[in-house]
Design an enzyme around this catalytic site. Structure first.
Site, mmCIF file in Angstrom:
data_model
loop_
_atom_site.group_PDB
_atom_site.id
_atom_site.type_symbol
_atom_site.label_atom_id
_atom_site.label_comp_id
_atom_site.label_asym_id
_atom_site.label_seq_id
_atom_site.Cartn_x
_atom_site.Cartn_y
_atom_site.Cartn_z
ATOM 1 C CB SER A 1 -32.668 3.205 11.400
ATOM 2 O OG SER A 1 -32.224 1.930 11.765
ATOM 3 C CG ASP B 1 -39.703 8.031 25.433
ATOM 4 O OD1 ASP B 1 -40.263 9.019 24.919
ATOM 5 O OD2 ASP B 1 -39.981 6.851 25.132
ATOM 6 C CE LYS C 1 -34.686 -0.024 8.447
ATOM 7 N NZ LYS C 1 -33.931 -0.586 9.570
#
Length: 424
Positions: free
Chosen positions: A330, A341, A355
């Site tokens: 999460s 990224d 999730k």
């Protein structure tokens, strides 16, 4: 000249014509009513609902307006409402049961009813305090099994030897398979000094264990900050984040400042077995490491994208390695994905939990609540990680270890992170 008989026939024809016109208008009106009924469904006109029905209706409206999937798992949501309103609701518990049945049709374990005590407990846990056995739990997004994400340090569960990845089969003899997440958590909570028995299935090696735990007051300290001086030339600041509570960002920032003052030249951020928590806390913590760039994208039911960007207030530019595993979930995955990224950190460990859904809390009039999936998120590179997880840059398998073993020679993932930092 019109004779009397012809006049009677003319009058009769006029009356028949009028009847025909009125009959046609009446048929047209009926057709329009049926069409409107078909478009909108039956409309409640001057219908009195009981208080229990009103609670059910409010829950239905919240899901109707906010739920991510506007097909509602490919079913007629209005028809479902009408079907449930035909059922008698004897009391509030019957209303709760109807709400839970209705939500179950969505096949989304994260959209769930929170009874008043569960709603209060969830609010308390996100502020940094709770009472119970000290387990962070979640539902596996693929199997819907109740699993241990991690025991809280120093808790009865941690002292008994319960490990992340353990599957909870029963709580005091009650099967967990049909239980919503908060209902299972509520069964494990209770007054300090009382006992609860957990039946656990351990995956490696596969075995069934029973643990009798004594409930205790659990103090949540979401951040551990320590300086690793094993390499005097390159002191490493170690930060472990247990969950994304309301005070996590402030405590992590203070830990970073303290380690910086002690001479840390690089950092290891340990997100292993962190089940997540508050979305905003994850975004705020990402801003401690990122000076610019997108942190996360959210996608709503209309497919509209929104983004959260770094606020240009990073506390350090020192090199960073992030530790992740199957219990990283999460908000933890939001943070890990943002750092990966944006090229800010190297991820080491194992594929994360997966999730990628965001829930909002809604309060009902009787102090119960709903957790509703309102959006999904994508990493800055637009990766949807739900049920897929994030693959770390360096995959390092790790058998379960205790908290006392974290950072030691048996912690292969930590040692790999140290090497990655030193290698630059």
């Amino acid at each position: 000249m019109i004779e009397g008989r012809d006049l009677q026939l003319l009058a009769r024809n006029v009356r028949n014509d009028q009847r025909s016109r009125w009959g046609g208008l009446l048929k047209l009106a009926l057709i329009l009513v049926v069409m409107v009924w078909g478009w909108l469904g039956p409309v409640d006109v001057a219908q009195a609902f009981s208080e229990d029905q009103k609670i059910f209706l409010q829950a239905w409206r919240i899901v109707n307006q906010a739920y991510l999937d506007d097909s509602f798992n490919h079913q007629n949501w209005w028809r479902l409402r009408q079907d449930y309103l035909q059922r008698p609701l004897a009391d509030r518990e019957a209303a709760y049961g109807a709400i839970e049945e209705m939500l179950a049709t969505l096949d989304d374990p994260f959209t769930r009813l929170l009874r008043p005590e569960q709603y209060r407990s969830l609010q308390v846990s996100t502020t940094g305090a709770l009472s119970g056995v000290g387990l962070q739990i979640d539902l596996n997004p693929n199997t819907h099994d109740l699993e241990v994400v991690a025991p809280i340090p120093g808790s009865p569960a941690e002292q008994a030897g319960i490990l992340g990845g353990d599957r909870i089969l029963q709580i005091d003899g009650q099967d967990t398979a049909p239980l919503p997440l908060e209902a299972a958590a509520q069964l494990m909570r209770g007054p300090q000094g009382t006992r609860v028995t957990l039946t656990i299935q351990r995956p490696k090696p596969e075995a069934i264990h029973k643990f009798e735990l004594v409930r205790d007051r659990i103090a949540l300290n979401p951040v551990v900050a320590q300086l690793d001086r094993q390499n005097p030339q390159f002191p490493i600041g170690y930060l472990r984040l247990a969950q994304f509570s309301a005070n996590a960002r402030a405590e992590l920032a203070q830990g970073m400042v303290n380690l910086e003052n002690q001479g840390a030249k690089g950092y290891i951020l340990d997100l292993r077995n962190n089940p997540g928590g508050l979305l905003q806390a994850g975004i705020d913590i990402a801003g401690l490491w990122l000076d610019d760039g997108t942190i996360v994208y959210t996608v709503n039911r209309q497919g509209m994208l929104d983004s959260f960007d770094a606020p240009h207030h990073a506390l350090t530019t020192a090199p960073l390695v992030v530790l992740v595993n199957q219990g990283t979930a999460s908000a933890s995955e939001i943070l890990a994905g943002a750092l990966q990224d944006n090229g800010r950190a190297v991820l080491v460990g194992e594929r994360t939990f997966g999730k990628g859904l965001i829930q909002s809390l809604f309060e009902l009039p009787d102090d119960s609540g709903l957790a509703v999936t309102v959006a999904k998120y994508e990493t800055p590179n637009h990766h949807d990680i739900h049920r897929l997880g994030i693959l770390p840059d360096q995959v390092v398998p790790q058998d379960p270890i205790t908290l006392e073993q974290v950072g030691t020679a048996v912690d292969r993932q930590y040692q790999a992170a140290v090497q990655a930092l030193i290698a630059g």
